[in-house]
Scaffold this motif. Structure first.
Motif, PDB file in Angstrom:
ATOM      1  N   ARG A 116      68.983  48.468  14.782  1.00 25.40           N
ATOM      2  CA  ARG A 116      69.286  48.637  13.176  1.00 25.40           C
ATOM      3  C   ARG A 116      68.235  49.577  12.551  1.00 25.40           C
ATOM      4  NH1 ARG A 116      68.916  42.782  10.390  1.00 25.40           N
ATOM      5  NH2 ARG A 116      69.027  43.943   8.475  1.00 25.40           N
ATOM      6  N   ILE A 117      67.046  49.624  13.139  1.00 16.78           N
ATOM      7  CA  ILE A 117      66.035  50.541  12.896  1.00 16.78           C
ATOM      8  C   ILE A 117      66.266  51.754  13.226  1.00 16.78           C
ATOM      9  CG2 ILE A 117      63.637  51.033  13.180  1.00 16.78           C
ATOM     10  CD1 ILE A 117      62.909  48.035  12.907  1.00 16.78           C
ATOM     11  N   MET A 118      66.839  51.911  14.731  1.00 17.80           N
ATOM     12  CA  MET A 118      66.959  53.266  15.243  1.00 17.80           C
ATOM     13  C   MET A 118      68.460  53.930  14.871  1.00 17.80           C
ATOM     14  SD  MET A 118      64.585  53.409  17.268  1.00 17.80           S
ATOM     15  CE  MET A 118      64.870  55.261  17.961  1.00 17.80           C
ATOM     16  N   VAL A 119      69.168  53.156  14.205  1.00 19.44           N
ATOM     17  CA  VAL A 119      70.422  53.672  13.538  1.00 19.44           C
ATOM     18  C   VAL A 119      70.021  54.270  12.340  1.00 19.44           C
ATOM     19  CG1 VAL A 119      72.374  52.820  12.114  1.00 19.44           C
ATOM     20  CG2 VAL A 119      72.264  52.240  14.435  1.00 19.44           C
ATOM     21  N   ASP A 120      69.035  53.604  11.458  1.00 20.42           N
ATOM     22  CA  ASP A 120      68.383  54.218  10.118  1.00 20.42           C
ATOM     23  C   ASP A 120      67.534  55.405  10.398  1.00 20.42           C
ATOM     24  OD1 ASP A 120      69.617  52.044   8.653  1.00 20.42           O
ATOM     25  OD2 ASP A 120      67.802  50.773   8.764  1.00 20.42           O
TER      26      ASP A 120
END
Length: 199
Positions: A116-120
């Motif tokens: 999720r963090i990498m997508v953001d």
């Protein structure tokens, strides 16, 4: 860095803050994902990019939203991990060494937080690169306006700008690949993220 970040989280929790916002101070996205898991054990769930950061910031803020059962979570973690704020073991993490090494039973949850963090974070690259290229163009025009716009100086400045533009395009391709990769990880796990792409 971790100690200060955790104490800031606990301070916001004690003040019943609705949101906790921080940058990645761990020098590793996987460790930051592990921190996000720890934050959840104290009542704050990862909620995506924060509006505190200008769009395209190379070091953006991330938001954590207070959960309805935050007091119960914080009390449980404080009871079972009393030394956590002072360098002791953290909920869900291995004791000793690096304090942000997930235990096997929580690794999958940390992996999903990492995705999720990498997508953001991947979504910040496009605006960040365009801003840098515009700033570089203006920065090169200033000395040119004083020394004259000769063919040689224009050629040198153009070559420099094209070099950095190529770097930006390479970074953009990497960011898009990373976005697709981690979006697929989340989709395969049944996680709808980002739930609000305009956020």
């Amino acid at each position: 860095m971790l100690k200060a970040q955790l104490r800031a989280l606990l301070r916001d929790s004690a003040q019943n803050g609705e949101r906790y916002e921080t940058r990645n101070l761990q020098r590793s996205w996987r460790r930051f994902a592990a921190f996000a898991y720890v934050a959840e054990q104290y009542g704050y769930r990862y909620d995506g990019l924060s509006s505190l950061s200008p769009k395209g910031s190379p070091n953006p803020y991330f938001a954590f939203r207070r959960l309805p059962d935050a007091p119960e979570r914080a009390a449980w973690s404080a009871q079972h991990y009393p030394a956590a704020p002072d360098g002791g073991p953290l909920p869900g993490m291995r004791p000793g060494g690096s304090r942000l090494r997930p235990l096997p039973e929580v690794r999958h949850k940390v992996d999903l937080l990492h995705a999720r963090i990498m997508v953001d974070y991947s979504r910040t690259h496009r605006r960040r690169g365009l801003t840098a290229l515009l700033v570089l163009l203006v920065a090169m025009l200033i000395p040119l306006s004083q020394t004259g716009f000769s063919a040689q100086s224009l050629l040198v400045c153009g070559a420099v700008w094209l070099f950095f533009a190529a770097l930006w395009l390479t970074g953009l391709a990497i960011a898009r690949h990373r976005y697709r990769k981690y979006s697929r990880v989340l989709r395969d796990s049944g996680v709808d993220w980002p739930s609000n792409p305009s956020r």
